[in-house]
Enzyme design. Structure first.
Site, PDB file in Angstrom:
ATOM      1  N   LYS A 135      -4.560  -8.196   2.263  1.00 30.13           N
ATOM      2  CA  LYS A 135      -4.989  -7.066   1.430  1.00 30.13           C
ATOM      3  C   LYS A 135      -4.220  -5.838   1.902  1.00 30.13           C
ATOM      4  O   LYS A 135      -4.191  -5.554   3.093  1.00 30.13           O
ATOM      5  CB  LYS A 135      -6.497  -6.876   1.638  1.00 30.13           C
ATOM      6  CG  LYS A 135      -7.102  -5.738   0.882  1.00 30.13           C
ATOM      7  CD  LYS A 135      -8.604  -5.672   1.136  1.00 30.13           C
ATOM      8  CE  LYS A 135      -9.184  -4.395   0.574  1.00 30.13           C
ATOM      9  NZ  LYS A 135     -10.590  -4.230   0.924  1.00 30.13           N
ATOM     10  N   HIS A 137      -4.578  -2.582   0.579  1.00 24.18           N
ATOM     11  CA  HIS A 137      -5.207  -1.280   0.336  1.00 24.18           C
ATOM     12  C   HIS A 137      -6.528  -1.238   1.109  1.00 24.18           C
ATOM     13  O   HIS A 137      -6.917  -2.254   1.711  1.00 24.18           O
ATOM     14  CB  HIS A 137      -5.455  -1.064  -1.165  1.00 24.18           C
ATOM     15  CG  HIS A 137      -6.405  -2.068  -1.753  1.00 24.18           C
ATOM     16  ND1 HIS A 137      -5.998  -3.305  -2.171  1.00 24.18           N
ATOM     17  CD2 HIS A 137      -7.737  -2.018  -1.952  1.00 24.18           C
ATOM     18  CE1 HIS A 137      -7.038  -3.978  -2.620  1.00 24.18           C
ATOM     19  NE2 HIS A 137      -8.108  -3.219  -2.496  1.00 24.18           N
TER      20      HIS A 137
END
Ligand SMILES: O=P(O)(O)OC[C@H]1O[C@H](OP(=O)(O)OP(=O)(O)O)[C@H](O)[C@@H]1O
Ligand SMILES: O=C(O)c1cc(=O)[nH]c(=O)[nH]1
Length: 256
Positions: A135, A137
């Site tokens: 991931k 963000h």
């Protein structure tokens, strides 16, 4: 170094724990009770199942069946009891920093085990799981929960081991994250299967390859022995002769 006989089954750990006069809280769970729990939850299924290894099995452990608060809490208690018994026997270290469960089915296993270690065994241990995809963000990263740092003692949990592929995939991920000490792996069920190219069990092969103990709440032979004695309220056996015969045939072919 603990000898290999101690690595393969919670039953061995249980005997060892008893011999060191462990408190009742440190006794490993009974195979009969655990088998009954698997059957009640529908987590032990019979039919024809294609495994990750490509083998066609007449039985299957479906950890997705521990699907409500009562079941997953109880499963966590079985893991925690197995861990505490192994700690009392000196097979696992007294101090564990975090319990790691591989995504996806390992996630509730890690969380419920760390909850049960705190609630039942006075051990406040972290939990950690990985993401299948990175991931980039928000909090980012590959790992959720207690972050891995150098020198940490990490205990892995997973549902079953057949060929050991899942573990071989995840160990390098943990070691790439930090210089962690993987202190062991605890499974719900050791399917006691031979590796593809030897008569050695996958559990034994993984133990030798990585050097950490591999334990299980129960192994498949203990489960079938226990299930064979169980019956429904009306007296009907919980597993019939055709299931027993299919399991025997499968284990004659693939059992270690
Ligand atoms: O010993 P092996 O041959 O690797 O087989 C056992 C693994 O296979 C299953 O995981 P799967 O990859 O199907 O992942 P899941 O958690 O997404 O169901 C199971 O949960 C074990 O992790
Ligand atoms: O080998 C597998 O893929 C496997 C076996 C089993 O009993 N349960 C499971 O989830 N996977």
């Amino acid at each position: 170094m603990v000898d290999n006989a101690h690595m393969n089954a919670a039953s061995t750990v249980s005997a060892e724990a008893a011999s060191v006069d462990a408190a009742a809280a440190n006794a490993a769970p009974s195979h009969e009770e655990f088998t009954q729990f698997l059957l009640e939850c529908g987590a032990l299924k019979f039919g024809s199942f294609t495994l990750k290894s490509g083998r066609q099995s007449p039985y299957f452990i479906n950890a997705g069946s521990f699907n409500d608060g009562t079941r997953i809490a109880r499963l966590g208690e079985y893991y925690a009891a197995t861990i505490a018994a192994a700690q009392a026997a000196g097979v696992l270290p007294a101090h564990i920093d975090t319990v790691f469960g591989p995504a996806y089915k390992g996630i509730p296993l890690a969380v419920s085990t760390s909850m049960a270690l705190a609630a039942r065994h006075g051990q406040n241990v972290g939990y950690t799981f990985d993401r299948k995809e990175k991931k980039d963000h928000g909090d980012g990263g590959m790992f959720v929960g207690t972050q891995l740092t150098d020198g940490m003692s990490v205990l892995m949990v997973d549902d079953v081991m057949t060929a050991g592929t899942a573990v071989r995939e995840v160990v390098p991920k943990l070691r790439a994250a930090a210089d962690v000490n993987i202190v062991g792996l605890v499974l719900s069920v050791d399917r006691m299967e031979k590796t593809k190219d030897s008569d050695q069990s996958a559990v034994q092969a993984v133990h030798e390859e990585f050097g950490f103990p591999v334990l299980a709440i129960a192994n498949v032979r203990e489960i079938f022995a226990a299930a064979g004695k169980l019956s429904a309220a009306d007296g009907t056996p919980l597993i019939d002769d055709s299931i027993k015969a299919a399991a025997k045939e499968y284990l004659e072919k693939y059992g270690a």
